[in-house]
Write a protein that holds these residues in place. Structure first.
Motif, mmCIF file in Angstrom:
data_model
loop_
_atom_site.group_PDB
_atom_site.id
_atom_site.type_symbol
_atom_site.label_atom_id
_atom_site.label_comp_id
_atom_site.label_asym_id
_atom_site.label_seq_id
_atom_site.Cartn_x
_atom_site.Cartn_y
_atom_site.Cartn_z
ATOM 1 N N PHE A 122 0.621 -1.058 -0.070
ATOM 2 C CA PHE A 122 -0.156 0.058 0.029
ATOM 3 C C PHE A 122 1.020 1.317 0.115
ATOM 4 O O PHE A 122 0.695 2.163 -0.766
ATOM 5 C CB PHE A 122 -0.960 -0.081 1.320
ATOM 6 N N GLN A 123 1.936 1.340 0.787
ATOM 7 C CA GLN A 123 2.690 2.474 0.893
ATOM 8 C C GLN A 123 3.447 2.610 -0.334
ATOM 9 O O GLN A 123 3.611 3.876 -0.803
ATOM 10 C CB GLN A 123 4.049 2.168 1.686
ATOM 11 N N ILE A 124 3.875 1.575 -1.274
ATOM 12 C CA ILE A 124 4.390 1.634 -2.460
ATOM 13 C C ILE A 124 3.682 2.392 -3.537
ATOM 14 O O ILE A 124 3.715 3.164 -4.137
ATOM 15 C CB ILE A 124 4.901 0.230 -3.203
ATOM 16 N N VAL A 125 2.243 1.844 -3.454
ATOM 17 C CA VAL A 125 1.143 2.429 -4.370
ATOM 18 C C VAL A 125 0.869 3.969 -3.994
ATOM 19 O O VAL A 125 0.816 4.561 -4.949
ATOM 20 C CB VAL A 125 -0.064 1.542 -4.204
ATOM 21 N N LEU A 126 0.878 4.272 -2.733
ATOM 22 C CA LEU A 126 0.511 5.480 -2.449
ATOM 23 C C LEU A 126 1.853 6.315 -2.850
ATOM 24 O O LEU A 126 1.420 7.473 -3.316
ATOM 25 C CB LEU A 126 0.322 5.701 -0.876
ATOM 26 N N GLY A 127 2.898 5.958 -2.762
ATOM 27 C CA GLY A 127 4.012 6.904 -2.908
ATOM 28 C C GLY A 127 4.069 7.011 -4.530
ATOM 29 O O GLY A 127 4.384 8.280 -5.160
ATOM 30 N N TYR A 128 3.628 5.990 -5.217
ATOM 31 C CA TYR A 128 3.733 5.966 -6.691
ATOM 32 C C TYR A 128 2.566 7.176 -7.325
ATOM 33 O O TYR A 128 2.801 8.012 -7.902
ATOM 34 C CB TYR A 128 3.333 4.732 -7.408
ATOM 35 N N ALA A 129 1.464 7.346 -6.492
ATOM 36 C CA ALA A 129 0.373 7.960 -6.816
ATOM 37 C C ALA A 129 0.722 9.414 -6.437
ATOM 38 O O ALA A 129 0.503 10.221 -7.234
ATOM 39 C CB ALA A 129 -0.890 7.887 -5.928
ATOM 40 N N LYS A 130 1.452 9.632 -5.276
ATOM 41 C CA LYS A 130 2.260 10.979 -5.225
ATOM 42 C C LYS A 130 3.153 11.485 -5.977
ATOM 43 O O LYS A 130 3.076 12.613 -6.276
ATOM 44 C CB LYS A 130 2.869 10.995 -3.464
ATOM 45 N N ALA A 131 3.961 10.576 -6.440
ATOM 46 C CA ALA A 131 4.989 10.703 -7.590
ATOM 47 C C ALA A 131 4.331 11.318 -8.733
ATOM 48 O O ALA A 131 5.043 12.214 -9.556
ATOM 49 C CB ALA A 131 6.042 9.811 -7.813
ATOM 50 N N GLN A 132 3.184 10.965 -9.156
ATOM 51 C CA GLN A 132 2.449 11.498 -10.432
ATOM 52 C C GLN A 132 1.505 12.519 -9.883
ATOM 53 O O GLN A 132 0.710 12.653 -8.840
ATOM 54 C CB GLN A 132 1.679 10.460 -11.123
ATOM 55 N N GLU A 133 1.429 13.477 -10.671
ATOM 56 C CA GLU A 133 0.556 14.805 -10.125
ATOM 57 C C GLU A 133 -0.675 14.528 -11.110
ATOM 58 O O GLU A 133 -0.721 14.130 -12.146
ATOM 59 C CB GLU A 133 1.363 15.949 -10.657
ATOM 60 N N SER A 141 2.894 19.041 -18.410
ATOM 61 C CA SER A 141 3.629 18.085 -17.626
ATOM 62 C C SER A 141 4.419 17.178 -18.926
ATOM 63 O O SER A 141 4.527 16.012 -18.609
ATOM 64 C CB SER A 141 2.541 17.179 -16.936
ATOM 65 N N GLN A 142 4.963 17.932 -19.514
ATOM 66 C CA GLN A 142 5.837 17.264 -20.527
ATOM 67 C C GLN A 142 7.084 16.513 -19.783
ATOM 68 O O GLN A 142 7.643 17.144 -18.960
ATOM 69 C CB GLN A 142 6.603 17.969 -21.549
ATOM 70 N N GLY A 143 7.251 15.330 -19.952
ATOM 71 C CA GLY A 143 8.286 14.478 -19.467
ATOM 72 C C GLY A 143 8.153 13.693 -18.420
ATOM 73 O O GLY A 143 8.939 12.829 -17.776
ATOM 74 N N LYS A 144 6.717 13.445 -17.859
ATOM 75 C CA LYS A 144 6.190 12.952 -17.009
ATOM 76 C C LYS A 144 4.729 12.773 -16.973
ATOM 77 O O LYS A 144 3.989 13.175 -17.446
ATOM 78 C CB LYS A 144 6.689 13.509 -15.494
ATOM 79 N N ASN A 145 4.363 11.228 -16.663
ATOM 80 C CA ASN A 145 2.958 11.065 -16.971
ATOM 81 C C ASN A 145 2.259 11.654 -15.762
ATOM 82 O O ASN A 145 2.680 11.958 -14.717
ATOM 83 C CB ASN A 145 2.753 9.455 -16.713
ATOM 84 N N VAL A 146 0.895 11.822 -16.246
ATOM 85 C CA VAL A 146 -0.104 12.398 -14.934
ATOM 86 C C VAL A 146 -1.229 11.391 -14.542
ATOM 87 O O VAL A 146 -1.360 10.533 -15.352
ATOM 88 C CB VAL A 146 -0.535 13.748 -15.615
ATOM 89 N N LEU A 147 -1.991 11.716 -13.770
ATOM 90 C CA LEU A 147 -3.242 11.184 -13.452
ATOM 91 C C LEU A 147 -4.500 11.894 -13.842
ATOM 92 O O LEU A 147 -4.293 13.307 -13.716
ATOM 93 C CB LEU A 147 -3.185 10.962 -11.857
ATOM 94 N N PRO A 148 -5.461 11.350 -14.228
ATOM 95 C CA PRO A 148 -5.583 10.093 -14.242
ATOM 96 C C PRO A 148 -4.852 9.235 -15.341
ATOM 97 O O PRO A 148 -4.302 10.008 -16.570
ATOM 98 C CB PRO A 148 -6.958 9.879 -14.710
ATOM 99 N N LYS A 149 -4.181 7.906 -15.286
ATOM 100 C CA LYS A 149 -3.508 7.403 -16.380
ATOM 101 C C LYS A 149 -4.333 7.380 -17.717
ATOM 102 O O LYS A 149 -3.627 7.699 -18.709
ATOM 103 C CB LYS A 149 -3.204 6.057 -15.961
ATOM 104 N N SER A 150 -5.448 7.052 -17.838
ATOM 105 C CA SER A 150 -6.485 6.902 -18.871
ATOM 106 C C SER A 150 -7.575 7.887 -18.900
ATOM 107 O O SER A 150 -8.188 7.971 -17.853
ATOM 108 C CB SER A 150 -6.862 5.685 -19.317
#
Length: 507
Positions: A11-22, A484-493
């Motif tokens: 859960f911490q990994i997933v949460l950290g991944y979500a925070k890493a993406q804007e 946000s060129q250079g990084k993926n954003v949320l929502p993914k789709s």
């Protein structure tokens, strides 16, 4: 205890991944617009696919089956099965209920000669072509001889000529759902119609302040202009005001001397193709593909055409060794799902034009055609999502001013050398959106999206890029938005998020 610790860690990994993406600012703008009723920058692309993705494609196992072997088709021999397949289709059409034209496992031969006027036709609703799978020990349909500019399976109603019903008499805003007409007395709730207009004056207004080159000759003159051909379904009629199920994707402005017409939309529906491997003899042609070298290279082997077809699909199929795979004209609420393009390189994979709401999802195009999935010529609300393209394989924006196109969560591909003849430019109108697009190329690229100096250029009106990434350096000019060129954003789709939002609000 260890399992609990592992779950907390995950859960911490997933949460950290979500925070890493804007969260994309344009997504926040879209949500706010939905709350306040204001016009969002992003179109609502969720109205795409079979029944606008509100229903699952049906399980056809309960339909009546018509076995092609019962009508004379013999798999795995050296005889051609065209006549037997057509007889089976006619029997299924005469049933007047949902029916499956069934191809048991084996290889079926079609196209015994090079007569491009011959093809296998489906003219009625509720006909599904189904095999035993597109893999090993499945069903293969093989086109033996080239038929230049001749698609081999064509779904099309006998009468596919729209007729004028009435006219729109008031302006309407982009992203709205209503128009006012002169007379609604002959219209019905549930009816599909076409909004149709063409004029030089509106075209100049639409593209302003962008300059239109005189070489783009189809835009000018008494019969010139971008062709507007939006398909809609009426959900309410109050006096002369029509409310639609799906949004309008451009501003409707009255032009003196040029009417905005409401046309009929003749169609067949609930047609499909599934679980078939389509192959052709293009693989044996003694030349490798060269784009636009001649008619043979571009159009010798063409598999499927769908014209004026609604609420229909192709799923779980493979198209191997084709100049063209699937061509959709004036399609409405069409899904192309889990379908893959392989083999010797050809011209086009999936192309949608003059329709609304074609959804191409979970498909792969990895270099098998010059063009990955795309559209052109008045197409509206085409969605290509969660697909893969090959390195330096371009998507297909084939001129003729399609509007509101989404390339969403795409892995691979480029957008130089787009298709279409120069008289039909610009390639695209407004609202081309690239969302989490991962550009894969051998070299660095610079894109000028409104380059008036070169013949082969990208003429796209102010495209919107969000979460664009690339394996090389890519730069832009004449762009509408680049977030946000250079990084993926949320929502993914974007498509999935907009669809979930709409369906949640509908409950």
């Amino acid at each position: 205890m260890l399992k609990k610790i592992a779950l907390i860690f995950l859960f911490q990994i997933v949460l950290g991944y979500a925070k890493a993406q804007e969260i994309a600012p344009l997504w926040k703008d879209f949500l706010e617009a939905k709350k306040t009723g204001k016009e969002a920058v992003l179109p609502d692309f969720s109205f795409a696919g079979y029944h606008f993705s509100e229903k699952n494609i049906p399980d056809v196992s309960k339909h009546k089956y018509f076995n092609v072997k019962d009508f004379g088709a013999i798999p795995n021999d050296d005889k051609f099965d065209d006549e037997a397949i057509q007889k089976t289709i006619k029997a299924a059409e005469a049933y007047h209920k949902p029916a499956v034209v069934y191809f048991p496992a084996g290889k079926y031969l079609i196209a015994p000669d090079e007569d491009a006027s011959k093809y296998i036709s489906i003219h009625k609703s509720n006909i599904i072509l189904k095999g035993e799978g597109s893999g090993i020990n499945g069903t293969e349909i093989y086109q033996a001889n080239k038929r230049v500019n001749g698609r081999q399976f064509i779904f099309k109603p006998n009468n596919a000529k729209p007729e004028k019903i009435t006219q729109i008499i008031k302006n309407a805003k982009r992203a709205s759902f209503e128009v006012t007409v002169t007379d609604a007395s002959t219209l019905k709730v549930g009816q599909d119609i076409i909004i149709n207009h063409r004029s030089e004056a509106y075209t100049k207004q639409y593209f302003a302040p962008l300059n239109l080159k005189p070489q783009w000759t189809r835009l000018f003159g008494e019969q010139g202009g971008m062709l507007i051909f939006e398909i809609h379904t009426i959900t309410k009629i109050e006096g002369n005001k029509l409310t639609f199920k799906n949004p309008i994707h451009l501003d409707i402005n009255m032009i003196e001397g040029k009417s905005w017409n409401i046309l009929t939309y003749p169609s067949i529906e609930e047609c499909g193709i599934e679980d078939i491997l389509f192959t052709s003899n293009w693989k044996s042609y003694p030349e490798e593909f060269v784009h636009h070298k001649d008619q043979i290279h571009d159009y010798a082997y063409e598999a499927v055409g769908m014209e004026f077809v609604k609420n229909s699909w192709v799923r779980n199929c493979v198209f191997q060794d084709w100049n063209e795979g699937i061509h959709i004209k004036s399609g409405y609420q069409i899904s192309i799902l889990n379908t893959h393009f392989r083999g010797k390189k050809g011209h086009a994979s999936v192309h949608a034009r003059a329709g609304y709401g074609v959804l191409i999802k979970n498909c792969s195009f990895n270099g098998a055609q010059h063009h990955g999935a795309g559209n052109g010529y008045s197409a509206v609300n085409t969605v290509i999502t969660q697909c893969t393209l090959g390195k330096d394989q371009n998507f297909d924006i084939h001129s003729g001013q399609p509007i509101a196109t989404l390339f969403d969560a795409i892995e691979g591909g480029v957008f130089y050398n787009l298709g279409g003849p120069e008289p039909g430019y610009p390639h695209h109108g407004k609202d081309l959106v690239l969302w989490n697009f991962n550009h894969l190329a051998e070299k660095n690229q610079h894109y000028n999206f409104w380059d008036e100096t070169r013949r082969r250029n990208n003429t796209i009106a102010q495209p919107i890029l969000v979460g664009f990434t690339s394996n090389t350096t890519v730069t832009f000019e004449n762009i509408g938005v680049n977030q946000s060129q250079g990084k993926n954003v949320l929502p993914k789709s974007l498509f999935e998020a907009q669809l979930k939002l709409r369906l949640t609000h509908a409950k």
